[in-house]
Scaffold this active site. Structure first.
Site, PDB file in Angstrom:
ATOM      1  N   GLY A 264      -0.027   6.164  -8.637  1.00 34.85           N
ATOM      2  CA  GLY A 264       1.348   6.585  -8.843  1.00 34.85           C
ATOM      3  C   GLY A 264       1.734   6.420 -10.290  1.00 34.85           C
ATOM      4  N   GLY A 265       3.030   6.551 -10.573  1.00 35.56           N
ATOM      5  CA  GLY A 265       3.484   6.514 -11.954  1.00 35.56           C
ATOM      6  C   GLY A 265       3.278   5.185 -12.646  1.00 35.56           C
TER       7      GLY A 265
ATOM      8  CG  ASP B 176      10.209   7.044  -2.001  1.00 40.30           C
ATOM      9  OD1 ASP B 176      10.500   8.176  -1.562  1.00 40.30           O
ATOM     10  OD2 ASP B 176       9.168   6.826  -2.639  1.00 40.30           O
TER      11      ASP B 176
ATOM     12  N   GLY C  59       0.694   2.900 -11.887  1.00 40.13           N
ATOM     13  CA  GLY C  59      -0.661   2.389 -11.899  1.00 40.13           C
ATOM     14  C   GLY C  59      -1.491   2.894 -10.739  1.00 40.13           C
TER      15      GLY C  59
ATOM     16  CE  LYS D 204       1.463  -1.276  -6.715  1.00 37.34           C
ATOM     17  NZ  LYS D 204       2.916  -1.283  -6.448  1.00 37.34           N
TER      18      LYS D 204
END
Length: 650
Positions: free
Chosen positions: A343-344, A459, A346, A362
Site C-alpha cells: 500500500g501507500g 475504510d 509500505g 510491514k
C-alpha cells in the site's frame, strides 16, 4: 579537427534528441489480464464474431487519433472495445502495435473481459460498458523485477514523487490526458517519467487513477532504475534513460523547417568553434525538475515529523522488539516471494521466526511522514486494541530509517480473495459466511462501544477483513481510522479517504462520518458475502446498476432467495437468508438515522427470528477507489488525530 569532431558529435546528439522516434513494439506484451468469467457472461460465437470484427478495424481507426472506442452486438453477444496509443509515437507505430495486440489478445485470452498492454499501446474488451465501473486495478509487468537497484533509493523516491505529481497535473488538464517529462536526480542523471489516461474518462477519474498508479509505482519500483504500472484506465512509467519521443506529430512541414534550421545551425556552430561553448554562462534553473534534493526533502516534511525515538516506545513491555537483522532473516531479506501485499505506506511480507512462529512484517516507507505517523500510532494506540475479531499488532523494529511493524499472520489472507475467486467462494457454506458476518459485527462493536478511545474505522471493505486458519474474521488496516471522544457522535472532514462502493453517502458527498458510516460499510460487505458478488464491480445492468439496488429490488419483490450465492443452495436456511438480507438493507439506508447501531446488529444476528423494521431505499453507490495520495490534503480542525496504517498483514 578535434574541435570539429566534437561539434559534429554535439550536433548529431541534439538532432537525435529532436527527432528521436521509438522503435516499433515487439511481440511480447508487458502484461495480459484475463480475469475469471462473470456468472452472467458467455464467450460464445456471437460474442467472438463481434469481437473479431471490432479488432479487425481497430488498428486503422486508432492510428488516426491515438484512441478508439466502439461496440457491436446486443444481449450476450454484445462487446465493447477500446484501444489507446501513446501520443509520443507516430500513427504508423501506433497502428503496428494495435495490430499485434489485437492478434495476441485473441490468442492469449478466450474470456469475455480482457486487457493487454504493450510499451506503446493497450487494448481492452469487455461484455459491459467501460464507463459503468471506473475501478482502479494496477498491474505490475514482470519487467519491473529485472531492473537493477539504484544507489540512493531515498533520493529516487523523493524526486520520483515530485515528478509524478507534476506530470499528473499536466495530464489531467491536457486534451490528450498524457504527459511526459524529467526531473534532475543528481548532477549527472535525470529520471524520466510518463503518465497517461484513456480518453473516455473525466479529469477527476483520470486524476484518481493516476494517484493510485503513482503510489503503486513508488511502492514497487522507486528503488529500481525503472518501473511500470498499468491499468485499464491509466498507466505510469519511469526510467533513468529517456524512453519517450519528445515530439509526437511525425515529420511534417514544421519539422522539415526545423531540420533545415538545424543543418544551418550546425554549419554555423562548426565555424564558431568550441570557444563559444566555453563562454556560455552557467544555467540558472527555477523549475521543479531541477530543485536541489534538500529543498525537495524540506517540502516533503518537516524534520520533527520524521523523527521517532526508541525512548518513546520503551513502555510497550508486552510487545516484541526485534532488530533489523532478525526480521531480514525471517522474511528472507524481504524477498518478493514472501510478499503478502502493499500500500501507500509500505509492503507486507510473511516471516518465520527461529522458533517456527509465522508473522506478517510491514516495512514502512522510509521517507514518508504518513509512515512515521503510522509507526507511532500503531504502537501507542492500535497495540492497545485486543479483541479476537481485530488483527493484533505483536511488536515493532527500528534501525535508522527502517521502521517495521509485526502482526499476527493470517493464513487465509483476506475476505476479498474468497469473494473474487469462485473456487474459493465455493468453499464457504452458509454457516462459515454467517460466522464471518458475525465476527466483523463484533469487531466493529468493540471499536465503537468497548474500546477506549472510541474508534471509527472509515475504510471497512473485504480486503481489510482477514481470515485466520479457522476462518475467524479479523478487521485490519487502521490507516484511516479516527478517534472519537466519549461524547462525540459525528465529525466532519475536508479529506475524504476510503473506497467508493463501501463509503456511506454522507461521508462520500459531505465529508461527514460517524459510527453509522462504518455500519453502512458493514451492510455492503454483508450483502456481498451472502450474494458472492462484489459491489465494486457489479455488472448486472439489465435489472440493477449496483449490488445494493439489486438486493433492494429482490427484497421488494419477495425474492430474497434469488439474491443468494448459488454455491449456498444446499446449505442455506431460508428464514436466516431473508433476515440477513433485511439486516444488510437496514445498514445501507441513505439516512444515517435509519441505520442500526452495531449493538443492535449483533443482537439481530444472534437473536434468531425477530420482528425487524422495514428498510427504506438504500444509497445506490458504485465502486471506485480513492488512492492514499489524498491523505496529503489538509484536514479540517474540527476533527481528531488520524491513525495511519494502510497495509493489512495478510
Amino acid at each position: 579537427m578535434a574541435r570539429d569532431s566534437t561539434l559534429v558529435a554535439f550536433f548529431l546528439f541534439l538532432a537525435s534528441v529532436l527527432f528521436f522516434i521509438p522503435p516499433i513494439d515487439g511481440n511480447d506484451p508487458l502484461h495480459v489480464l484475463c480475469p475469471p468469467e462473470k456468472p452472467n457472461s458467455t464467450f460464445g460465437s456471437p460474442f467472438r464474431n463481434n469481437l473479431e470484427q471490432l479488432l479487425g478495424n481497430l488498428a486503422s481507426s486508432t492510428a488516426k487519433t491515438g484512441y478508439s472506442g466502439s461496440s457491436a452486438g446486443d444481449g450476450n453477444g454484445q462487446v465493447f472495445v477500446q484501444a489507446l496509443c501513446r501520443p509520443d509515437v507516430g500513427g504508423s507505430a501506433c497502428g503496428d502495435c494495435i495490430r499485434i495486440a489485437s492478434q495476441e489478445i485473441m490468442s492469449k485470452c478466450n474470456k469475455t473481459d480482457a486487457d493487454i498492454w504493450y510499451d506503446y499501446c493497450q487494448i481492452s474488451y469487455s461484455y459491459s460498458n467501460f464507463s459503468s465501473a471506473m475501478t482502479y486495478l494496477g498491474k505490475y509487468p514482470v519487467s519491473n523485477n529485472q531492473e537493477k537497484n539504484v544507489s540512493n533509493p531515498d533520493e529516487m523516491n523523493t524526486v520520483l514523487k515530485k515528478l509524478m505529481d507534476r506530470l499528473r497535473s499536466e495530464a489531467t488538464s491536457a486534451s490528450s490526458v498524457f504527459a511526459a517529462g524529467r526531473s534532475k536526480l543528481s548532477s549527472q542523471e535525470h529520471v524520466y517519467g510518463l503518465v497517461q489516461c484513456t480518453r473516455g474518462i473525466s479529469g477527476n477519474d483520470c486524476n484518481t487513477c493516476l494517484e493510485s498508479a503513482s503510489g503503486d509505482l513508488a511502492t514497487c519500483c522507486s528503488a529500481k532504475q525503472g518501473g511500470i504500472v498499468v491499468s485499464r484506465y491509466c498507466n505510469v512509467r519511469f526510467e533513468l534513460d529517456r524512453f519517450y519521443n519528445l515530439h509526437s506529430k511525425g515529420l511534417g512541414k514544421a519539422r522539415m523547417i526545423l531540420l533545415v534550421t538545424w543543418i544551418l545551425a550546425g554549419a554555423l556552430l562548426l565555424s564558431l568553434g568550441v570557444c563559444v561553448a566555453r563562454q556560455r554562462p552557467k544555467r540558472i534553473t527555477t523549475g521543479d525538475e531541477d530543485k536541489d534534493e534538500n529543498v525537495l526533502l524540506q517540502e516533503l516534511a518537516k524534520p520533527d515529523e520524521l523523527s521517532v525515538s526508541k525512548g518513546d516506545l520503551e513502555y510497550c513491555d508486552d510487545m516484541l522488539v526485534m532488530d533489523l537483522e532478525t526480521l531480514r532473516a525471517a522474511t528472507a531479506n524481504f524477498s518478493l516471494t514472501n510478499k503478502l501485499g502493499q500500500g501507500g505506506f509500505g509492503i507486507v511480507y510473511k516471516g518465520i521466526l527461529p522458533d517456527g512462529n509465522e508473522i506478517a512484517v510491514k516495512r514502512l516507507s522510509r521517507k514518508s511522514w504518513q509512515g512515521v505517523e503510522e509507526f507511532r500510532n500503531e504502537i501507542t494506540l492500535i497495540a492497545e486494541l485486543k479483541h479476537k475479531n481485530l488483527v493484533r499488532l505483536l511488536g515493532w523494529g527500528m534501525d535508522g530509517h527502517e521502521k517495521l511493524l509485526i502482526y499476527e499472520y493470517m493464513a487465509n489472507k483476506s475476505l476479498d480473495v474468497f469473494l473474487s475467486d469462485p473456487t474459493k467462494s465455493s468453499q464457504l457454506d452458509w454457516r462459515a459466511r454467517y460466522n464471518i458476518i458475525d465476527g466483523i459485527a463484533r469487531g466493529l462493536l468493540y471499536l465503537h462501544e468497548d474500546s477506549v478511545p472510541k474508534i471509527i474505522h472509515r475504510d471497512l471493505k473485504p480486503s481489510n477483513v482477514l481470515l485466520d486458519t479457522d476462518m475467524v474474521a479479523k478487521i485490519s488496516d487502521f490507516g484511516m481510522a479516527r478517534i472519537f471522544s466519549e461524547r462525540q457522535n459525528v465529525a466532519n472532514t475536508r479529506r475524504v479517504v476510503g473506497t467508493f462502493g463501501y463509503m456511506a453517502p454522507e461521508y462520500a458527498m459531505e465529508g461527514q462520518f460517524s459510527a453509522k458510516s462504518d455500519v453502512f460499510s458493514f451492510g455492503v460487505i454483508l450483502l456481498e458475502i451472502i450474494s458472492g458478488k462484489k459491489n465494486s464491480g457489479f455488472y448486472l445492468t439489465k435489472r440493477a446498476s449496483s449490488l445494493l439496488k439489486y438486493a433492494w429490488l429482490l427484497w421488494n419483490e419477495g425474492k430474497e432467495l434469488e439474491f443468494l450465492d448459488p454455491f449456498l443452495l444446499k446449505s442455506f436456511p431460508p428464514a436466516d437468508v431473508r433476515r440477513t438480507v433485511q439486516i444488510g438493507l437496514l445498514c445501507v439506508q441513505e439516512d444515517p438515522a435509519g441505520r442500526p447501531l452495531m449493538t443492535d446488529v449483533v443482537v439481530l444476528l444472534e437473536s434468531g427470528p425477530a420482528v425487524l423494521s422495514q428498510p427504506k431505499q438504500p444509497a445506490f453507490s458504485v465502486g471506485r477507489d480513492i488512492p492514499l495520495g489524498r491523505l496529503l490534503e489538509p484536514e479540517s480542525s474540527c476533527t481528531d488525530n488520524v491513525t495511519a496504517s494502510t497495509m493489512s498483514p495478510r
